[in-house]
Design a protein around this motif. Structure first.
Motif, PDB file in Angstrom:
ATOM      1  N   UNK A  20      56.077  55.059  96.533  1.00  0.00           N
ATOM      2  CA  UNK A  20      55.786  53.636  96.510  1.00  0.00           C
ATOM      3  C   UNK A  20      56.454  53.032  95.280  1.00  0.00           C
ATOM      4  N   UNK A  21      57.139  51.917  95.477  1.00  0.00           N
ATOM      5  CA  UNK A  21      57.795  51.201  94.385  1.00  0.00           C
ATOM      6  C   UNK A  21      57.182  49.818  94.252  1.00  0.00           C
ATOM      7  N   UNK A  22      56.949  49.400  93.023  1.00  0.00           N
ATOM      8  CA  UNK A  22      56.349  48.102  92.754  1.00  0.00           C
ATOM      9  C   UNK A  22      57.174  47.405  91.687  1.00  0.00           C
TER      10      UNK A  22
ATOM     11  N   UNK B 117      58.133  50.235  88.935  1.00  0.00           N
ATOM     12  CA  UNK B 117      57.359  51.449  88.721  1.00  0.00           C
ATOM     13  C   UNK B 117      57.246  52.174  90.045  1.00  0.00           C
ATOM     14  N   UNK B 118      57.198  53.494  89.984  1.00  0.00           N
ATOM     15  CA  UNK B 118      57.169  54.280  91.206  1.00  0.00           C
ATOM     16  C   UNK B 118      56.117  55.367  91.173  1.00  0.00           C
ATOM     17  N   UNK B 119      55.530  55.624  92.324  1.00  0.00           N
ATOM     18  CA  UNK B 119      54.620  56.742  92.504  1.00  0.00           C
ATOM     19  C   UNK B 119      55.150  57.642  93.596  1.00  0.00           C
TER      20      UNK B 119
ATOM     21  N   UNK C  63      49.352  55.189  87.871  1.00  0.00           N
ATOM     22  CA  UNK C  63      49.534  55.890  86.600  1.00  0.00           C
ATOM     23  C   UNK C  63      50.852  55.489  85.939  1.00  0.00           C
ATOM     24  N   UNK C  64      51.901  55.311  86.753  1.00  0.00           N
ATOM     25  CA  UNK C  64      53.191  54.897  86.197  1.00  0.00           C
ATOM     26  C   UNK C  64      53.098  53.515  85.568  1.00  0.00           C
ATOM     27  N   UNK C  65      52.426  52.584  86.231  1.00  0.00           N
ATOM     28  CA  UNK C  65      52.311  51.222  85.700  1.00  0.00           C
ATOM     29  C   UNK C  65      51.438  51.188  84.455  1.00  0.00           C
ATOM     30  N   UNK C  66      50.421  52.042  84.405  1.00  0.00           N
ATOM     31  CA  UNK C  66      49.526  52.022  83.258  1.00  0.00           C
ATOM     32  C   UNK C  66      50.100  52.759  82.061  1.00  0.00           C
ATOM     33  N   UNK C  67      51.204  53.492  82.269  1.00  0.00           N
ATOM     34  CA  UNK C  67      51.789  54.254  81.166  1.00  0.00           C
ATOM     35  C   UNK C  67      53.072  53.637  80.655  1.00  0.00           C
ATOM     36  N   UNK C  68      53.317  52.382  80.993  1.00  0.00           N
ATOM     37  CA  UNK C  68      54.458  51.717  80.376  1.00  0.00           C
ATOM     38  C   UNK C  68      55.427  51.077  81.330  1.00  0.00           C
ATOM     39  N   UNK C  69      55.277  51.248  82.655  1.00  0.00           N
ATOM     40  CA  UNK C  69      56.179  50.626  83.623  1.00  0.00           C
ATOM     41  C   UNK C  69      57.578  51.232  83.535  1.00  0.00           C
ATOM     42  N   UNK C  70      58.438  50.840  84.482  1.00  0.00           N
ATOM     43  CA  UNK C  70      59.821  51.276  84.463  1.00  0.00           C
ATOM     44  C   UNK C  70      60.018  52.767  84.598  1.00  0.00           C
ATOM     45  N   UNK C  71      59.108  53.457  85.289  1.00  0.00           N
ATOM     46  CA  UNK C  71      59.240  54.909  85.424  1.00  0.00           C
ATOM     47  C   UNK C  71      58.565  55.360  86.710  1.00  0.00           C
ATOM     48  N   UNK C  72      58.855  56.587  87.095  1.00  0.00           N
ATOM     49  CA  UNK C  72      58.217  57.202  88.256  1.00  0.00           C
ATOM     50  C   UNK C  72      57.187  58.220  87.780  1.00  0.00           C
ATOM     51  N   UNK C  73      56.035  58.209  88.404  1.00  0.00           N
ATOM     52  CA  UNK C  73      55.025  59.223  88.167  1.00  0.00           C
ATOM     53  C   UNK C  73      54.876  60.052  89.434  1.00  0.00           C
TER      54      UNK C  73
END
Length: 615
Positions: free
Chosen positions: A206-208, A281-283, A306-316
């Motif tokens: 999922x990408x946001x 951000x991606x999961x 988790x990706x959005x809560x840890x700084x955005x711009x990354x995949x978790x």
């Protein structure tokens, strides 16, 4: 007419072959029913042969529907046209010939539903032409009857095509043209069946879009829609053809990646998430063998949060079974072994002082950020987004942080002139590390063993850590600062409440995230935001480090806006410590001693240098 330029969604090769097979079987049954009323004759035997051929072709299409490609389907529908036209010619009775000719409606439906224009039009034209020629060749069928048949075939094809396109559009997002939630569910069902049949992996992501709400609020919904359309176009073009990209609502997109593992998926999606023009951000979740579609989407959604809560711009990456590797537990064991054996690499990205009009090679090197890299002996490079998330999930993040910190301190301590020039070393810290009450003591012990000065060490924490209402984490950061180590707020500009925490944290450095700095040289509004952030940092006695510098104009503007330190690919990519040493030697060879790194004076209560013995 909209939809005539693409194959309708229902026209998968499997479905097409199945329908073709049913049509052939029904056509054979119709031909045999005509034969029943005929006297024994060569024509009757010819029709029986045609019926048997149609029956065998239909049975083959149905039985092999999972293996037939689209090229074969073109040959099958052409063969059907030939069989029907031959039957029209050889049957003795005119009424029976018209019955055979009516079977061409099957070909007309196939042409309209299962092929894209122009292939469908070609098949329809051949169908109409063959039927007309066969009827007129008999000599006992009026031309008006042939024309009536042609009109009926074309009308049926047009109406069926319109209905098929309309039915398919129910699964398409009207704004982006991508599959919608319904289309995603259908694609996921097909991909799941294929994965089970072939034994391949399947990843759901999922990408946001980061900051989409701010775009809508500041520029209006038209700008938001334009961003969605542009993102869909860019992402679709960047992803392989077999990957399904869908818009499932608002600014949320879903990605189905068949035949791939989670690390491979992250490698594909990381460039999309870190794109400065449309950060996201991606999961990522890898579908387990017995997992339902709703379960894998739920895990991907958890990873996205988790990706959005840890700084955005990354995949978790969600906890998932990893086919072919024994699962995430096996990958965790490999990571633990790599940490024990010192198999992880640490690379360093330069931090430079902004100077008006200077080329990157001429800028003063004032520091470097230490970044972990893992090259798996079997699977090659593993994305940090994968192994850092795995370390956090499997309780290895403390060991990972310890390895990177000690390796970085030792590497830079051995670089000639690094301490004398006051070179800053910045190291990322996970919020989970800060929950360990022994963390401050561990940092002091590393400094003691390596001899790296505390005043030249900067520990970076993300806004999400600053935002978190965690007294143990804040207490650990204060204890580390008391050693003389400096703190930096990383990824500033991606969170929402860090401003109220900056003073509590007593950070000395503010790292502006690339999502804030990417368009600073083209957007006056973004430039004002950066200037305001720089002024805020200055009022709090903080030094700004602007990340994500990708070009000379961007570097120039950031310096003018009050960002004294810069970092990004335009200035220097992450590399081995030898590259830093070489840069320092080059500066010395040019006769530039350089000035020390920008390090504010310590606050009250902090030591001037914890030195090697600080604990």
């Amino acid at each position: 007419m909209e939809g005539w330029g693409r194959v309708p969604e229902v026209a998968t090769p499997r479905m097409t072959a199945a329908v073709f097979g049913v049509f052939f079987i029904l056509g054979a049954a119709s031909a045999l029913s005509v034969v029943v009323g005929l006297e024994p004759s060569p024509a009757r035997r010819q029709i029986v042969v045609l019926a048997v051929l149609a029956l065998l072709t239909g049975a083959a299409c149905v039985g092999l529907r999972n293996r037939i490609g689209r090229a074969v389907l073109h040959a099958v529908v052409s063969a059907g046209t030939g069989l029907i036209a031959t039957g029209v010619v050889v049957v003795p009775e005119p009424s029976a010939a018209l019955v055979f000719a009516v079977l061409l409606v099957f070909i007309a439906v196939d042409s309209a539903v299962f092929f894209a224009v122009p292939a469908g039009l070609v098949h329809l034209a051949v169908c109409v032409g063959a039927g007309t020629a066969a009827l007129l060749a008999r000599g006992d069928v009026a031309p008006t009857q042939a024309v009536a048949l042609d009109v009926a075939l074309v009308a049926v094809a047009a109406v069926v095509r319109i209905l098929a396109v309309r039915a398919s559009s129910a699964s398409v997002d009207p704004l982006t043209g991508l599959p919608n939630r319904r289309g995603l569910d259908q694609a996921l069902e097909r991909a799941g069946l294929a994965a089970e049949r072939e034994g391949d992996g399947l990843v759901v992501a999922l990408l946001d879009l980061d900051g989409f709400g701010a775009v809508n609020d500041a520029l209006g919904h038209e700008a938001g829609d334009a961003l969605l359309v542009e993102s869909a176009r860019a992402w679709r073009g960047a992803l392989p053809r077999d990957v399904v990209l869908a818009r499932v609502g608002g600014d949320e997109f879903a990605v189905l990646l068949p035949g791939r593992t989670a690390p491979e998926a992250v490698a594909l999606l990381d460039p999309l998430c870190t794109d400065a023009h449309r950060p996201a951000s991606g999961g990522v979740a890898e579908r387990g063998r017995t997992e339902s579609a709703s379960d894998v989407i739920r895990r991907a959604d958890t990873a996205l949060y988790r990706a959005k809560s840890s700084g955005h711009g990354r995949c978790a990456v969600a906890d998932a079974e990893l086919p072919g590797r024994g699962g995430s537990a096996a990958l965790a064991r490999d990571l633990a072994a790599a940490l024990r054996e010192g198999a992880l690499d640490v690379v360093y990205q330069p931090v430079l002082r902004a100077v008006d009009g200077a080329a990157p090679a001429d800028l003063d090197l004032v520091g470097a950020e230490a970044l972990a890299r893992w090259h798996h002996p079997e699977h090659g490079p593993v994305s940090p987004a994968v192994f850092v998330a795995l370390a956090e999930r499997e309780g290895l993040v403390g060991e990972l942080g310890a390895v990177v910190l000690e390796r970085a301190c030792r590497d830079l301590r051995d670089v000639p002139g690094a301490v004398e020039r006051g070179l800053l070393l910045t190291v990322n810290v996970s919020g989970l590390e800060l929950l360990d009450p022994r963390y401050p003591q561990h940092v002091g012990e590393v400094l003691a063993r390596t001899g790296w000065p505390a005043r030249l060490l900067v520990l970076e924490v993300t806004e999400s850590v600053v935002e978190a209402d965690s007294r143990p984490a804040l207490a650990a950061l204060r204890a580390v600062a008391a050693l003389g180590v400096h703190l930096a707020v990383d990824d500033f500009g991606t969170g929402y409440s860090a401003l109220s925490r900056l003073d509590d944290l007593e950070a000395r450095y503010l790292k502006l995230d690339s999502t804030l700095t990417a368009t600073v040289h083209t957007s006056p509004r973004r430039a004002r935001l950066v200037r305001a952030a720089a002024a805020l940092a200055q009022s709090l006695d903080m030094v700004v480090i602007a990340e994500g510098v990708e070009g000379p104009e961007q570097a120039q503007v950031l310096g003018e806006l009050g960002c004294p330190l810069l970092q990004g690919y335009h200035l220097g990519r992450p590399g081995p410590v030898e590259a830093l040493a070489g840069r320092l030697r080059t500066a010395d060879d040019r006769g530039r001693a350089g000035s020390p790194a920008v390090v504010p004076l310590p606050r009250r209560g902090a030591t001037t240098d914890a030195g090697a013995g600080a604990v």
